[in-house]
Design an enzyme around this catalytic site. Structure first.
Site, PDB file in Angstrom:
ATOM      1  N   ASP A  88      46.547  46.398  40.859  1.00 11.01           N
ATOM      2  CA  ASP A  88      45.601  45.626  41.651  1.00 11.01           C
ATOM      3  C   ASP A  88      45.902  44.131  41.596  1.00 11.01           C
ATOM      4  OD1 ASP A  88      44.862  45.676  38.888  1.00 11.01           O
ATOM      5  OD2 ASP A  88      42.852  44.972  39.403  1.00 11.01           O
ATOM      6  N   GLU A 181      43.055  46.365  36.580  1.00 11.34           N
ATOM      7  CA  GLU A 181      43.117  45.471  35.426  1.00 11.34           C
ATOM      8  C   GLU A 181      42.214  44.272  35.626  1.00 11.34           C
ATOM      9  OE1 GLU A 181      44.751  41.959  33.138  1.00 11.34           O
ATOM     10  OE2 GLU A 181      44.518  42.267  35.297  1.00 11.34           O
TER      11      GLU A 181
END
Length: 421
Positions: A88, A181
Site C-alpha cells: 500500500d 502497512e
C-alpha cells in the site's frame, strides 16, 4: 526487465490504503493492493519461485529454493533469509501516480509546469548528492509510491539477478509482500511468522542510500474518556461539569516540550492526536513513544497516574483511560546472539562501497512487528526521499544499490554457512 521499468510498472497501480475500510477490518483495504499482489505472484512464478501463496488478505509469500550443493555445507544449517515490502501507499494523496524520469543536472526540478509545481533544491538540499543521476519523480499531483514500491522493485530485481546468474550460491530465500502497512502495520500483524519459516529477515522501507534501521520506537496508544455533567447555562452554576475543559486541563498537565514538534533523535514524546466530544463527554487519543523500554513504561505509568489524580480532583467516573501497546523497538530483538542480521547487512553495504548510516527510526515499520513475533528484522534503505509527499523522489542509482545490497545479503548468508567463521 530493467529495475526502473519494474518500478514504473508498479506505480501505475493505485494502491492507496483506504482508512475507512481499514477501520472496518477489511484487508486489503483497497482493491489495488490485490491487483498488485496478483501481478507480483505472476512475476514470481516467471522467476522460478516456489511455494507461491496469495491469500485473500493480499499477503503474498514465495520461496527461492537453495542451489547450494550438499557437499559444500555438510551438516551446517544454511539460514533462510527473507525480505519484506508493503503493497500500500499512504492516504495523504489518493490520485493515480504519473511518475517520470528526469536527468538531474542541479537546481530545481520542474514537476508540473502547468500547475507551477517544482522540487526546489533550496527546500531539499540533499538533491546536490544526486547531480548527474537520473531521478524518479511525480508530476506534482500524487505520491511517487516509492514507499514502498521501490522496495518491491529492488527485491524483485534481486531475484531476477539470482535467476540470471545461477553461479551465485544461495540458501533458501523467502519474500513476502504485505498489505496496509500505512494503517498501523496491519499486514505484519496478520502475518504468520511460524508458517513462513524464515530464520531472519529485512524490510526495505524508507531512507536514503546507506541508511539502516535497527532501532525504532516502543509504541503505545492511550484513549482517555472524560465524563462531565451537562446543564443548561441558565442554571449551570454548581452543576455544569464541562468534559471539554477537563480534557484541556489534562493536556496542560502533560510534560512541557515532550511532543513531536519539540523532539528529535531518540527523544520520546506524548502526541495528542485527536479530541472529540461535547461538554458531557469528551474522548482524547494520544500516541506514546520512547526508544527505551524503561522510558516507555515510565510514560505509560505517568498517564495512568495522571488519570488517577484527575479522578481524585474531579470525582469518581470523571476520567478513565485505556492503555495499549502497539509495537516494540526492533532493537529488543537484535541483541546479543540475535545481532547477526546487523553484521550481515554491514558487510553487504561495505562490499557495495556504501557507508552504512545507522539511524533511529522515529516511527514504526513492519519489521518491528515481525521481530516481536520472533523474526529478527532490521530495515534496509530503498533510496527514496520525502515519503508521503508530492515531492517524493527516488534516485535511480540508489534504487539499484538497494537491490545490490539484497543480493549481497543473500550471498553472505550462504558463504557464512559454507565457510563458518
Amino acid at each position: 526487465m530493467k529495475i526502473v521499468d519494474r518500478f514504473l510498472q508498479y506505480t501505475r497501480i493505485n494502491t492507496t490504503t483506504n482508512r475507512e475500510n481499514g477501520a472496518a477490518g477489511i484487508m486489503p483495504s483497497s482493491e489495488g493492493q490485490m491487483v498488485l499482489a496478483r501481478l507480483l505472484a505472476d512475476e514470481l512464478d516467471a522467476l522460478g519461485m516456489k511455494d507461491i501463496v496469495l491469500r485473500d488478505t493480499a499477503i503474498l509469500t514465495a520461496t527461492l529454493p537453495s542451489n547450494i550443493p550438499a557437499n559444500l555445507t555438510g551438516n551446517q544449517h544454511v539460514p533462510t533469509v527473507s525480505f519484506f515490502a508493503h503493497l500500500d501507499t499512504s492516504a495523504e494523496q489518493k490520485n493515480d501516480t504519473r511518475a517520470q524520469v528526469v536527468s538531474y543536472h542541479g537546481g530545481d526540478i520542474c514537476l508540473n509546469a502547468d500547475l507551477g509545481i517544482a522540487l526546489k533544491q533550496s527546500d531539499f538540499p540533499e538533491l546536490n548528492n544526486y547531480v548527474g543521476d537520473d531521478i524518479l519523480v511525480t508530476d506534482g499531483t500524487s505520491l511517487l509510491g516509492a514507499d514502498d514500491k521501490a522496495a518491491i522493485a529492488a527485491i524483485m530485481h534481486a531475484l531476477q539477478t539470482l535467476q540470471s546468474n545461477t553461479e551465485i550460491l544461495h540458501g533458501d530465500v523467502k519474500v513476502a509482500f504485505l498489505p496496509d502497512e500505512e494503517q498501523g502495520l496491519r499486514g505484519a500483524k496478520a502475518f504468520d511468522v511460524e508458517t513462513f519459516g524464515a530464520d531472519f529477515g529485512y524490510t526495505l522501507d524508507c531512507c536514503g542510500i546507506g541508511e539502516f534501521v535497527h532501532e525504532n520506537w516502543n509504541a503505545g496508544d492511550a484513549i482517555v474518556t472524560f465524563t462531565g455533567q451537562s446543564a443548561h447555562p441558565m442554571s449551570a452554576k454548581g452543576k455544569l461539569k464541562n468534559s471539554l475543559l477537563m480534557a484541556h486541563q489534562f493536556i496542560s498537565m502533560l510534560p512541557a516540550g515532550e511532543a513531536p514538534q519539540y523532539t528529535e533523535g531518540r527523544e520520546g514524546y506524548y502526541w495528542v492526536k485527536e479530541m472529540s466530544g461535547n461538554s458531557a463527554k469528551t474522548v482524547l487519543k494520544l500516541d506514546i513513544r520512547d526508544f527505551t523500554q524503561q522510558g516507555y513504561r515510565d510514560r505509560m505509568a505517568f498517564l495512568q497516574t495522571l488519570t488517577n489524580n484527575c479522578v481524585t480532583l474531579w470525582g469518581d467516573a470523571s476520567v478513565s483511560i485505556h492503555l495499549a501497546d502497539r509495537y516494540e523497538n526492533v532493537a529488543n530483538s537484535l541483541e546479543g546472539d540475535a545481532s547477526f542480521p546487523i553484521d550481515i547487512a554491514k558487510e553487504a553495504y561495505a562490499r557495495n562501497n556504501i557507508n552504512m548510516i545507522a539511524i533511529p527510526m522515529r516511527g514504526g515499520y513492519d519489521g518491528a512487528v515481525l521481530s516481536q513475533k520472533g523474526l529478527p528484522c532490521p530495515n534496509i534503505f530503498t533510496g527514496a526521499h520525502n515519503f508521503h509527499s508530492i515531492y517524493e523522489y527516488l534516485p535511480v542509482t540508489s534504487l539499484k544499490a538497494a537491490s545490490d545490497v539484497v543480493v549481497e545479503v543473500i550471498k553472505i548468508t550462504a558463504e557464512r554457512a559454507s565457510h563458518p567463521r
